[in-house]
Structures are given as structure tokens and as C-alpha cells.
Design an enzyme around this catalytic site. Structure first.
Site, PDB file in Angstrom:
ATOM      1  N   ASN A  24     -10.192  -0.656   0.091  1.00  0.00           N
ATOM      2  CA  ASN A  24      -8.728  -0.585   0.111  1.00  0.00           C
ATOM      3  C   ASN A  24      -8.195  -1.131  -1.210  1.00  0.00           C
ATOM      4  OD1 ASN A  24      -5.977  -1.038   0.486  1.00  0.00           O
ATOM      5  ND2 ASN A  24      -6.201  -1.841   2.565  1.00  0.00           N
ATOM      6  N   HIS A  80      -3.436   6.709   2.447  1.00  0.00           N
ATOM      7  CA  HIS A  80      -3.877   5.407   1.962  1.00  0.00           C
ATOM      8  C   HIS A  80      -5.261   5.127   2.516  1.00  0.00           C
ATOM      9  CE1 HIS A  80      -4.267   1.248   1.106  1.00  0.00           C
ATOM     10  NE2 HIS A  80      -3.983   0.836   2.327  1.00  0.00           N
ATOM     11  N   CYS A 107       0.804  -1.225   0.000  1.00  0.00           N
ATOM     12  CA  CYS A 107       0.000   0.000   0.000  1.00  0.00           C
ATOM     13  C   CYS A 107       0.837   1.276   0.000  1.00  0.00           C
ATOM     14  CB  CYS A 107      -0.938  -0.014   1.199  1.00  0.00           C
ATOM     15  SG  CYS A 107      -1.906  -1.534   1.328  1.00  0.00           S
TER      16      CYS A 107
END
EC number: 2.3.1.180
Length: 326
Positions: free
Chosen positions: A281, A251, A112
Site C-alpha cells: 500500500n 487503490h 490514499c
């Protein structure tokens, strides 16, 4: 020495929307359970679009937004943990699809945090070489590594890609980075080797040890600490007060992580841009997707001060201070 600025953005997400209500039909969960614990309402899941396709579409948008040609690019970096092939790299495949014949191309894997790592690498390469323009892409097809029988993880992730184009410029642009890794805690977020055809609607499953596995409590603790450290470090380097910062684009993992970080920094939650309710996500794609969405919505004006910050598997973290120049 030349400065480096963001001159264009792009993104792509699949049309296929998977809602919380749909997930409640395949695992023991509910819309209320997912929404209150994560902030996620729905996510986009690929129906045939692979990582190369999504990366390419985001690249085309970014090139158009930057008002350049593909053969103006000197560098292509793709951050992904879900490549379609081990070789050629996703970056080389994107090069082929868009016709960027002059670009040096390679992939990186930093989960990420990958897009932030890609920005830092690209800035260093542009500043220290003849190269002038770089395309950085975060692209993920996470649905193929999700355990669709695990309610703790399958509700979190989505597919998509985002891109940004950097260029040498005389204007103030990308200023300071802060990044790092902690492999000692890597076991808290893992995934094994990929295999094709893993969807919520098929019986073709991965081996259990090859799915995404996550220790949620440890990752939450790490994320809040890493976000706080990164933002404070960037503030120290830039001498920015948070009141000067228009947005923090983090993020997009969990709304609670963002809320806790805002409290630790003694700033309002609204300073953090969030779109995870729509996309979940998307790992390395989440920050550039958010950045492109903000650019398209006209939320960023020239000279706005913004901070991008990421964290994820590895464990990895990173952030960057940017003066917006579009």
C-alpha cells in the site's frame, strides 16, 4: 468547452525490496500470514530517497512520456501525507527540480484518495481558466511513519510515487467524478506528526501515537462500501455497463477488499488491476503507479474505458471515469 485527457504517466519506486520473510525476522509474522490476508509479497522501502526525490523522478518520466517540456506545465499538484517539509510545498520543490517555471504549485492531503482528489481539482482548474496542462503526483514515504514493531500495520505499506499529466484536448478523456469524505469515522485510520529517521533497522523510533494506526475491520468495511458506491455512481453518470470497462484501477490496499468489491458488483476479479503484491500500500501513489505500469506494459489502448477508484484516511473516497487517449 475543452475536454481533459491524460497524455502521459510516470512512476518511481525505490530499489530496496523488503520481503515478507524479512519482516518475519523483526515482528511475529510469516510470509503465509501476510500473503493470505493481504495479497502482499514484498514492498519497496526508501534508502535515502525522500518524498521530493521520488515525486520528481515520477514527474520526469511523465513529462517524457507526454512528449512535452517542463515549462509547458501550468499547474502542479502533489498529493502526499508524508511531505519532507511543511514549506516549501512538495509541489514547489518539484517545480524547482524539473524547471517548471510557469506552473502554479500546491500540495493536498487526502491520504490514499489524494491522487483522485488531485485529478478532480486539476480538471476543474483547467476547464475554468487559461491553464492548459497539469501535472498531478501521488508521492509517499510511508516507511517513516510505520510502526516497525506492529505486525498488523508494518506489513502493509511501501514507498513510491506516480504521476500523470493532463491536457486540454478535443478528444474524449476524463468524463465523470464521484468523491466524498466522512470525517465522522476519521479515528479509524490516523497518524500523528512526523519525525525523521524511522526505519525497520534503526532504534530511532517515533512516539507510538505518531505512527499509522488503523482499525482494520472498520477500514475494510468502509473500503468495500466506498468502492461499490463510487463505481456504481460513476456507472450511473456515464451510462457505462461494467462489461464495457476494460479495467478498474483501484487503490492498492488489500487483495481481499478488491475481491469482495468484485463480488458485490457481480464482476470478475481480473477486471481489477492489481500490483500490490510487489509494492504494498503506497497510499496516494498507488493508483498512479499502477496506471503507469499498465501504460508501460501496453495494457491500455486508445478509447479503452477505465475507472480509477480510491479510498483512505479522513475518511475519504473518490473515483473517475476515463476514456484512455494515449
Amino acid at each position: 468547452m475543452s475536454n481533459i485527457s491524460v497524455i502521459g504517466t510516470g512512476s518511481y519506486v525505490p530499489n530496496n525490496i523488503i520481503t515478507n520473510d524479512f519482516l518475519s525476522t523483526i515482528v511475529d509474522t510469516s510470509d503465509e500470514w501476510i500473503r493470505t490476508r493481504t495479497g502482499i509479497l514484498e514492498r519497496r522501502i526508501s534508502k535515502g530517497e525522500n518524498t521530493i526525490y521520488m515525486a520528481t523522478e515520477s514527474a520526469k518520466e511523465a513529462i517524457k512520456n507526454a512528449n512535452i517540456e517542463a515549462n509547458d506545465l501550468d499547474l502542479i499538484i502533489v498529493a502526499t501525507l508524508t511531505p519532507d517539509n511543511f514549506m516549501p510545498s512538495t509541489a514547489c520543490s518539484v517545480q524547482k527540480e524539473i524547471g517548471a517555471i510557469n506552473a502554479l504549485c500546491f500540495d493536498i492531503s487526502a491520504a490514499c484518495s489524494g491522487f483522485i482528489y488531485g485529478l478532480e481539482i486539476a480538471c476543474s482548474m483547467l476547464k475554468n481558466s487559461f491553464r492548459n496542462k497539469a501535472l498531478i503526483i501521488g508521492a509517499e514515504n510511508l516507511s517513516k511513519i510505520v510502526d516497525w514493531e506492529d505486525r498488523n500495520t508494518c506489513v502493509l505499506f511501501g514507498d513510491g510515487a506516480g504521476a500523470a499529466i493532463l491536457s486540454k484536448t478535443k478528444e474524449e478523456g476524463i468524463l465523470e467524478f464521484h468523491s466524498g469524505s466522512n470525517g465522522l469515522k476519521g479515528e479509524h485510520l490516523t497518524c500523528g506528526v512526523l519525525k525523521a529517521n524511522n526505519t525497520p533497522n534503526k532504534n530511532d523510533r517515533l512516539e507510538k501515537n505518531n505512527f499509522i494506526k488503523m482499525n482494520g475491520k472498520e477500514i475494510f468495511r468502509f473500503a468495500v462500501g466506498a468502492m461499490n458506491e463510487t463505481i456504481c455512481n460513476i456507472q450511473e453518470k456515464t451510462k457505462w455497463d461494467l462489461n464495457e470497462v476494460k479495467y478498474i484501477i483501484s487503490h492498492q490496499a488489500n487483495s481481499r477488499i478488491i475481491e469482495y468489491t468484485a463480488k458485490k458488483l457481480n464482476t470478475e476479479k481480473d477486471k481489477f488491476y492489481m500490483n500490490l503484491d510487489k509494492y504494498g500500500n503506497t497510499s496516494a501513489a498507488s493508483i498512479p503507479i499502477a496506471l503507469d505500469e499498465m501504460n508501460k506494459r501496453g495494457l491500455l489502448n486508445k478509447q479503452d474505458k477505465i475507472i480509477l477508484v480510491g479510498f483512505g484516511g479522513g475518511l475519504t473516497f473518490g473515483g473517475v471515469a476515463i476514456v484512455w487517449s494515449i
